[in-house]
Design a protein around this motif. Structure first.
Motif, PDB file in Angstrom:
ATOM      1  N   ASP A  98       0.860  -1.171   0.000  1.00  0.00           N
ATOM      2  CA  ASP A  98       0.000   0.000   0.000  1.00  0.00           C
ATOM      3  C   ASP A  98       0.904   1.231   0.000  1.00  0.00           C
ATOM      4  N   LEU A  99       0.627   2.146  -0.921  1.00  0.00           N
ATOM      5  CA  LEU A  99       1.396   3.388  -0.998  1.00  0.00           C
ATOM      6  C   LEU A  99       0.453   4.510  -0.555  1.00  0.00           C
ATOM      7  N   VAL A 100       0.701   5.019   0.637  1.00  0.00           N
ATOM      8  CA  VAL A 100      -0.201   6.031   1.210  1.00  0.00           C
ATOM      9  C   VAL A 100       0.546   7.356   1.229  1.00  0.00           C
ATOM     10  N   VAL A 101       0.372   8.121   0.156  1.00  0.00           N
ATOM     11  CA  VAL A 101       1.190   9.338   0.011  1.00  0.00           C
ATOM     12  C   VAL A 101       0.352  10.587  -0.274  1.00  0.00           C
ATOM     13  N   ASN A 102      -0.960  10.485  -0.098  1.00  0.00           N
ATOM     14  CA  ASN A 102      -1.745  11.721  -0.115  1.00  0.00           C
ATOM     15  C   ASN A 102      -1.476  12.488   1.177  1.00  0.00           C
ATOM     16  N   HIS A 103      -1.234  11.700   2.236  1.00  0.00           N
ATOM     17  CA  HIS A 103      -1.005  12.282   3.549  1.00  0.00           C
ATOM     18  C   HIS A 103       0.013  11.442   4.298  1.00  0.00           C
ATOM     19  N   THR A 104       0.560  11.989   5.354  1.00  0.00           N
ATOM     20  CA  THR A 104       1.393  11.211   6.261  1.00  0.00           C
ATOM     21  C   THR A 104       0.670  11.216   7.603  1.00  0.00           C
ATOM     22  N   SER A 105       1.306  10.642   8.609  1.00  0.00           N
ATOM     23  CA  SER A 105       0.828  10.850   9.978  1.00  0.00           C
ATOM     24  C   SER A 105       1.360  12.197  10.457  1.00  0.00           C
ATOM     25  N   SER A 106       0.653  12.816  11.391  1.00  0.00           N
ATOM     26  CA  SER A 106       1.190  14.049  11.981  1.00  0.00           C
ATOM     27  C   SER A 106       2.430  13.744  12.823  1.00  0.00           C
ATOM     28  N   ALA A 107       2.666  12.468  13.110  1.00  0.00           N
ATOM     29  CA  ALA A 107       3.868  12.084  13.848  1.00  0.00           C
ATOM     30  C   ALA A 107       5.080  11.922  12.915  1.00  0.00           C
ATOM     31  N   HIS A 108       4.863  12.022  11.606  1.00  0.00           N
ATOM     32  CA  HIS A 108       6.000  11.903  10.679  1.00  0.00           C
ATOM     33  C   HIS A 108       6.947  13.085  10.868  1.00  0.00           C
ATOM     34  N   GLU A 109       8.244  12.839  10.729  1.00  0.00           N
ATOM     35  CA  GLU A 109       9.193  13.939  10.985  1.00  0.00           C
ATOM     36  C   GLU A 109       9.015  15.090   9.995  1.00  0.00           C
ATOM     37  N   TRP A 110       8.534  14.791   8.779  1.00  0.00           N
ATOM     38  CA  TRP A 110       8.290  15.896   7.830  1.00  0.00           C
ATOM     39  C   TRP A 110       7.276  16.878   8.409  1.00  0.00           C
ATOM     40  N   PHE A 111       6.224  16.334   9.021  1.00  0.00           N
ATOM     41  CA  PHE A 111       5.200  17.225   9.568  1.00  0.00           C
ATOM     42  C   PHE A 111       5.738  17.966  10.792  1.00  0.00           C
ATOM     43  N   GLN A 112       6.453  17.240  11.623  1.00  0.00           N
ATOM     44  CA  GLN A 112       7.050  17.875  12.816  1.00  0.00           C
ATOM     45  C   GLN A 112       7.917  19.061  12.402  1.00  0.00           C
ATOM     46  N   LYS A 113       8.706  18.862  11.331  1.00  0.00           N
ATOM     47  CA  LYS A 113       9.588  19.933  10.857  1.00  0.00           C
ATOM     48  C   LYS A 113       8.790  21.030  10.167  1.00  0.00           C
ATOM     49  N   SER A 114       7.726  20.643   9.511  1.00  0.00           N
ATOM     50  CA  SER A 114       6.895  21.630   8.829  1.00  0.00           C
ATOM     51  C   SER A 114       6.238  22.549   9.855  1.00  0.00           C
ATOM     52  N   VAL A 115       5.815  21.965  10.946  1.00  0.00           N
ATOM     53  CA  VAL A 115       5.224  22.756  12.033  1.00  0.00           C
ATOM     54  C   VAL A 115       6.214  23.818  12.501  1.00  0.00           C
ATOM     55  N   LYS A 116       7.473  23.428  12.548  1.00  0.00           N
ATOM     56  CA  LYS A 116       8.523  24.357  13.004  1.00  0.00           C
ATOM     57  C   LYS A 116       9.056  25.223  11.865  1.00  0.00           C
ATOM     58  N   LYS A 117       8.469  25.101  10.689  1.00  0.00           N
ATOM     59  CA  LYS A 117       8.921  25.828   9.489  1.00  0.00           C
ATOM     60  C   LYS A 117      10.415  25.628   9.241  1.00  0.00           C
ATOM     61  N   GLU A 118      10.864  24.392   9.451  1.00  0.00           N
ATOM     62  CA  GLU A 118      12.280  24.100   9.305  1.00  0.00           C
ATOM     63  C   GLU A 118      12.640  23.944   7.841  1.00  0.00           C
ATOM     64  N   GLY A 119      13.478  24.842   7.313  1.00  0.00           N
ATOM     65  CA  GLY A 119      14.023  24.760   5.955  1.00  0.00           C
ATOM     66  C   GLY A 119      12.989  24.379   4.924  1.00  0.00           C
ATOM     67  N   LYS A 120      13.361  23.380   4.092  1.00  0.00           N
ATOM     68  CA  LYS A 120      12.491  22.998   2.976  1.00  0.00           C
ATOM     69  C   LYS A 120      11.174  22.387   3.426  1.00  0.00           C
ATOM     70  N   TYR A 121      11.110  21.949   4.671  1.00  0.00           N
ATOM     71  CA  TYR A 121       9.894  21.264   5.142  1.00  0.00           C
ATOM     72  C   TYR A 121       8.712  22.215   5.354  1.00  0.00           C
ATOM     73  N   ALA A 122       9.011  23.506   5.429  1.00  0.00           N
ATOM     74  CA  ALA A 122       7.961  24.499   5.715  1.00  0.00           C
ATOM     75  C   ALA A 122       6.751  24.309   4.797  1.00  0.00           C
ATOM     76  N   ASP A 123       7.011  24.002   3.519  1.00  0.00           N
ATOM     77  CA  ASP A 123       5.912  23.889   2.542  1.00  0.00           C
ATOM     78  C   ASP A 123       5.603  22.445   2.142  1.00  0.00           C
ATOM     79  N   TYR A 124       5.928  21.497   2.980  1.00  0.00           N
ATOM     80  CA  TYR A 124       5.630  20.094   2.661  1.00  0.00           C
ATOM     81  C   TYR A 124       4.135  19.776   2.787  1.00  0.00           C
ATOM     82  N   TYR A 125       3.406  20.631   3.484  1.00  0.00           N
ATOM     83  CA  TYR A 125       1.971  20.383   3.722  1.00  0.00           C
ATOM     84  C   TYR A 125       1.188  21.623   3.307  1.00  0.00           C
ATOM     85  N   HIS A 126      -0.110  21.565   3.473  1.00  0.00           N
ATOM     86  CA  HIS A 126      -0.971  22.713   3.122  1.00  0.00           C
ATOM     87  C   HIS A 126      -1.254  23.533   4.375  1.00  0.00           C
TER      88      HIS A 126
END
Ligand code: TEU
Ligand code: CA
Length: 545
Positions: A98-126
């Motif tokens: 199963d490839l689940v890539v519309n979304h991740t878990s909020s526990a994924h490090e990409w989201f954690q970093k996006s929350v902190k607006k860390e570098g390129k991750y800032a715009d990984y989500y909507h």
């Protein structure tokens, strides 16, 4: 029609949490699947689709992934999955993840970093400053506030499933990388979760009022979808001998053609949902009485529209859908209706899918009380319905018939405690009927759903017309029958099914054909018995044997 392995095999879907518990902690696991490879082999399936086993907080039981390159400890280890791939391949069974890539878990490090607006991750989500008017598939709002970032984020499913921003090329590279990771480990393809939702209108305009899926026109089948899928195909999929099936709710054959036309190089096939509406209006919570016509019409529409061009996915069940006997057949005729539905579906053109337990005629659990249900969608919908003023009783009626947990109860292996799934209390209760309905009992019986499925699988291997033949409706306007013809230049198949629990007058005979399959020991002249199914075969230019 181009010959390809993924058109010829039966796919068997495993919902790992409920398949087989090897270490008796109440949760199914990968070693449990390995234990059951001989069973899968004997059934005759050629491909396994494994629902997610990746690391996850399990808010949506694995469809919320926190690490795409690791396995949830309750399911096993990376070594276990490598062993599973190896053992399946030894048994000549392929594995689709199963490839689940519309979304991740909020526990994924990409989201954690996006929350902190860390570098390129800032715009990984909507992200948006204002709450947008979009509705979630699980009921309630699709935009939720994140305190730390001080903005709203999009989650088309649960709050813990933030949607990835596919317009960001870095996100697409991440997805390609993780696809390569699994393909290099030897998996044979992907079932792509809610893939027609990945591209969005990134202005996120407010949706006009709607009781369900508000704002859907801004994310359903967005034109960029095709661009992104083609990119995955060009950069990754085309380099491997693999196949993809996209899960695509709310597509019509025109969009499906764009998604699967081989010349466009996007996906190999899709799961469409039209026929899942046979007992409801638009979404499953608005139920209506089932009639065979409501199932036949959409299925026939897809057969005809894709005939000779596209390729269908043939399914009646999965881990999101209630059991097909309850919906389209009858508990009073469990064997007859389960086998009739198999004939009706699996002799059509397309890749056939079996969901675990379907092959033994498992039925809805229909638990009476809300606390027996584990599924987040069930609980969210209950709350949403109550807020809208519906009574507890009304909501429980809907849930008993339509909850996803109906299909997620543990696989019924035998009549031991917990149906032989585990010696521990399982994470979701076993269906009460496990003493009568289980693999061991089915294997012993002469006339059983299991043996019938084995036979259907064998026949598909024996007669290429079942795979590659053209499709033509027969008696389309007969409201009780499912009947059609498949044909090539050298062979022909005729399928006749009574879709009801009544006797139906049926005068046609096919004297110069062989009846290769039926679910009744004896036929009665001039009529079809309740849920009776017959399959006829003829080799053209050959006399009846
Ligand atoms: O399902 C997507 C989907 O369309 C379902 O949410 C469907 O609307 C609902 O389950 C019907 O009851 C996929 C997965 O199959 C499902 O298990 C996940 O919960 C969902 O995506 C989110 O990943
Ligand atoms: Ca376990």
């Amino acid at each position: 029609m181009k010959k390809q392995w993924f058109k010829e095999e039966f796919v068997y879907q495993i919902y790992p949490r409920s398949f087989k518990d090897s270490n008796n902690d109440g949760i199914g696991d990968i070693p449990g699947i390995i234990e059951k490879i001989p069973y899968l082999k004997e059934l005759g399936v050629g491909i396994i689709w494994l629902s997610p086993v990746y690391k996850s907080p399990m808010e949506d039981f694995g469809y919320d992934i926190s690490d795409y390159r690791d396995i949830a400890p309750e399911f096993g280890t990376m070594d276990d999955i490598k062993r599973l791939i190896k053992e399946l391949h030894k048994a000549k069974i392929r594995l689709v993840m199963d490839l689940v890539v519309n979304h991740t878990s909020s526990a994924h490090e990409w989201f954690q970093k996006s929350v902190k607006k860390e570098g390129k991750y800032a715009d990984y989500y909507h992200w948006e400053d204002k709450k947008k008017k979009w509705g979630s598939f699980f009921g309630g709002d699709a935009w939720s506030y994140n305190e730390e970032r001080g903005q709203y984020y999009l989650h088309l499913f649960a709050k813990g499933q933030p949607d990835l921003n596919w317009d960001n090329p870095d996100v697409r590279e991440e997805v390609k990388d993780l696809m390569r990771f699994w393909l290099d480990l030897g998996v044979d393809g992907f079932r792509c979760d809610v893939i027609n939702l990945i591209a969005k209108n990134n202005q996120h305009p407010n949706g006009p009022w709607s009781p369900i899926l508000r704002g859907r026109k801004y994310y359903l089948n967005h034109p960029n979808l095709h661009k992104y899928l083609h990119e995955l195909h060009r950069d990754v999929l085309s380099k491997y001998d693999c196949f993809t099936v996209g899960e695509t709710a709310f597509v019509n054959p025109k969009v499906a053609d764009l998604l699967t036309n081989p010349l466009r190089q996007e996906l190999d096939m899709v799961f469409q949902f039209d026929h899942m509406g046979a007992d409801n209006y638009f979404i499953k919570w608005f139920m209506k009485k089932f009639k065979p016509m409501n199932l036949k019409k959409p299925l026939a529409k897809w057969q005809n529209q894709l005939n000779g061009k596209g390729w269908n996915s043939l399914y009646l069940e999965n881990h999101d859908q209630p059991r097909s006997i309850n919906r389209f057949g009858s508990l009073d005729y469990r064997y007859e209706s389960a086998t009739m539905l198999a004939v009706m579906l699996y002799f059509q053109q397309g890749t056939p899918y079996i969901y675990q337990g379907q092959e033994i005629g498992m039925t809805n659990a229909a638990f009476e009380t809300l606390d027996k249900y584990q599924d987040i969608e069930t609980h969210n919908i209950y709350r949403t319905g109550r807020k809208m003023g519906m009574s507890h009783k009304r909501m429980m009626n809907k849930i008993k018939m339509m909850s996803r947990d109906n299909a997620r109860t543990p696989m019924q292996w035998d009549d031991n405690a917990n149906a032989g799934f585990s010696t521990h209390d399982p994470w979701l209760s076993v269906n009460d009927n496990y003493k009568e309905i289980n693999v061991a009992a089915e294997a012993k019986k002469d006339q059983s759903v299991l043996h019938f499925f084995q036979r259907v699988i064998e026949l598909r291997k024996k007669y290429p017309v079942i795979v590659y033949g053209k499709y033509e409706d027969l008696d389309f306007y007969h409201k009780d029958l499912y009947s059609y013809r498949r044909f090539t230049k050298t062979e022909e198949i005729i399928v006749v099914c009574n879709g009801t629990s009544k006797e139906v007058v049926y005068e046609k005979n096919y004297p110069d054909y062989n009846m290769i399959l039926t679910n009744y020991r004896d036929q009665v002249d001039g009529l079809l018995q309740p849920y009776e199914a017959r399959v006829f075969h003829k080799s053209l230019g050959q006399k009846k044997k």
